[in-house]
Design a protein around this motif. Structure first.
Motif, PDB file in Angstrom:
ATOM      1  N   UNK A   1       7.434   8.252  -2.500  1.00 15.03           N
ATOM      2  CA  UNK A   1       8.596   9.066  -2.119  1.00 15.03           C
ATOM      3  C   UNK A   1       9.063   8.796  -0.697  1.00 15.03           C
ATOM      4  N   UNK A   2       8.360   7.933   0.021  1.00 13.42           N
ATOM      5  CA  UNK A   2       8.697   7.648   1.411  1.00 13.42           C
ATOM      6  C   UNK A   2       9.405   6.302   1.533  1.00 13.42           C
TER       7      UNK A   2
ATOM      8  N   UNK B   1       0.829  -1.207   0.000  1.00 17.70           N
ATOM      9  CA  UNK B   1       0.000   0.000   0.000  1.00 17.70           C
ATOM     10  C   UNK B   1       0.858   1.250   0.000  1.00 17.70           C
ATOM     11  N   UNK B   2       1.903   1.282   0.825  1.00 16.23           N
ATOM     12  CA  UNK B   2       2.770   2.455   0.891  1.00 16.23           C
ATOM     13  C   UNK B   2       3.527   2.678  -0.415  1.00 16.23           C
ATOM     14  N   UNK B   3       3.912   1.620  -1.086  1.00 13.87           N
ATOM     15  CA  UNK B   3       4.626   1.787  -2.356  1.00 13.87           C
ATOM     16  C   UNK B   3       3.745   2.448  -3.408  1.00 13.87           C
ATOM     17  N   UNK B   4       2.424   2.228  -3.302  1.00 13.42           N
ATOM     18  CA  UNK B   4       1.486   2.854  -4.238  1.00 13.42           C
ATOM     19  C   UNK B   4       1.130   4.272  -3.823  1.00 13.42           C
TER      20      UNK B   4
ATOM     21  N   UNK C   1      10.818   4.636  -3.702  1.00 16.22           N
ATOM     22  CA  UNK C   1      10.869   4.289  -5.120  1.00 16.22           C
ATOM     23  C   UNK C   1      11.051   5.520  -5.992  1.00 16.22           C
ATOM     24  N   UNK C   2      10.629   6.687  -5.498  1.00 15.71           N
ATOM     25  CA  UNK C   2      10.673   7.916  -6.293  1.00 15.71           C
ATOM     26  C   UNK C   2      11.830   8.823  -5.901  1.00 15.71           C
ATOM     27  N   UNK C   3      12.886   8.248  -5.334  1.00 15.44           N
ATOM     28  CA  UNK C   3      14.049   9.051  -4.988  1.00 15.44           C
ATOM     29  C   UNK C   3      14.158   9.284  -3.499  1.00 15.44           C
TER      30      UNK C   3
END
Length: 266
Positions: A63-64, A56-59, A77-79
């Motif tokens: 950025x976290x 859920x957090x990856x979706x 995943x986004x830096x």
């Protein structure tokens, strides 16, 4: 709750997911339990909860970063960023695997070295506690039935309810004589253990909770709930924050007394 309202709402959604998974496995006849390298147990419910929350957090928060007890650190995943979710999928696994209802999922959001949001969900007890920094602490079955919580006003150890982790761990630290002295001087002492003693401190039902050996995922979610309820939360050396590997949580009024009694050089 500007800035963290969405994060706290997400924490509740994560807790809903965790509750559904963990309750379906609680007291299940086919529950699978293994021993980790440190000889503590891990069940299939622990790993299933953490996997679901990470998904859920990856979706929702790419950025976290995420830190969990079972699978370690996952970078954003986004830096790179300064935000990190800290998860203990089931705090109190030994209770969980024996059918004791005192266990919970712990969810925290940190910004750099500060815990901004904390949530503890204990579905077998039908209770949840949460807080966001600067906005108070609450408890209830869900947000629609929330009640503000506050620590006690007890000022003397002889009037205090003292809560602690198991005594063998205190013996290893060399502080067992001090612990026994505190217990003798308290109005009442009980070893509720894990997250529960801290939540009782936040609610004002218990005045002191202490533990000698803890990881970040054991501590992060608890800290803002206790402090937003008016309490004090440090390690055994009196350092605030969740990084000291130990915990002393009190109503604030008893904190200096407890730290002094537990000091090794006393």
């Amino acid at each position: 709750m500007a800035g963290y309202a969405d994060d706290l709402s997400l924490a509740h959604l994560l807790a809903d997911t965790a509750d559904a998974i963990s309750m379906a496995r609680f007291r299940a006849m086919d529950l699978h339990v293994e021993s980790k390298p440190d000889l503590t147990p891990v069940s299939d419910a622990d790993t299933a909860v953490e996997k679901a929350l990470r998904a859920t957090l990856s979706r929702t928060r790419p950025r976290d970063a995420v830190l969990g007890e079972e699978f370690g650190v996952s970078q954003a995943a986004a830096g790179p960023g300064t935000r990190q979710w800290v998860i203990d999928p089931i705090d109190g696994t030994k209770n969980f695997v024996r059918g004791v209802p005192i266990w919970a999922t712990l969810i925290a959001l940190m910004e750099a070295d500060q815990v901004m949001v904390g949530l503890v969900s204990a579905p077998a007890l039908g209770r949840r506690w949460w807080a966001a920094r600067g906005h108070g602490a609450y408890a209830g079955r869900h947000t629609a039935a929330a009640t503000p919580i506050r620590v006690s006003g007890v000022t003397r150890l002889s009037d205090a309810s003292f809560c602690y982790a198991s005594l063998p761990a205190w013996e290893e630290t060399g502080r067992l004589p001090a612990m026994l002295d505190i217990m003798r001087g308290s109005w009442r002492s009980r070893a509720y253990g894990d997250f529960y003693g801290y939540m009782l401190v936040a609610e004002g039902a218990v005045d002191v909770m202490v533990e000698p050996e803890l990881a970040l995922w054991d501590l992060a979610a608890l800290l803002p709930i206790v402090t937003e309820a008016g309490g004090t939360f440090t390690d055994l050396n009196g350092e605030p924050g969740p990084f000291g590997g130990s915990a002393v949580a009190t109503n604030g009024r008893l904190h200096a007394n407890i730290l002094d009694r537990l000091a090794l050089d006393r």
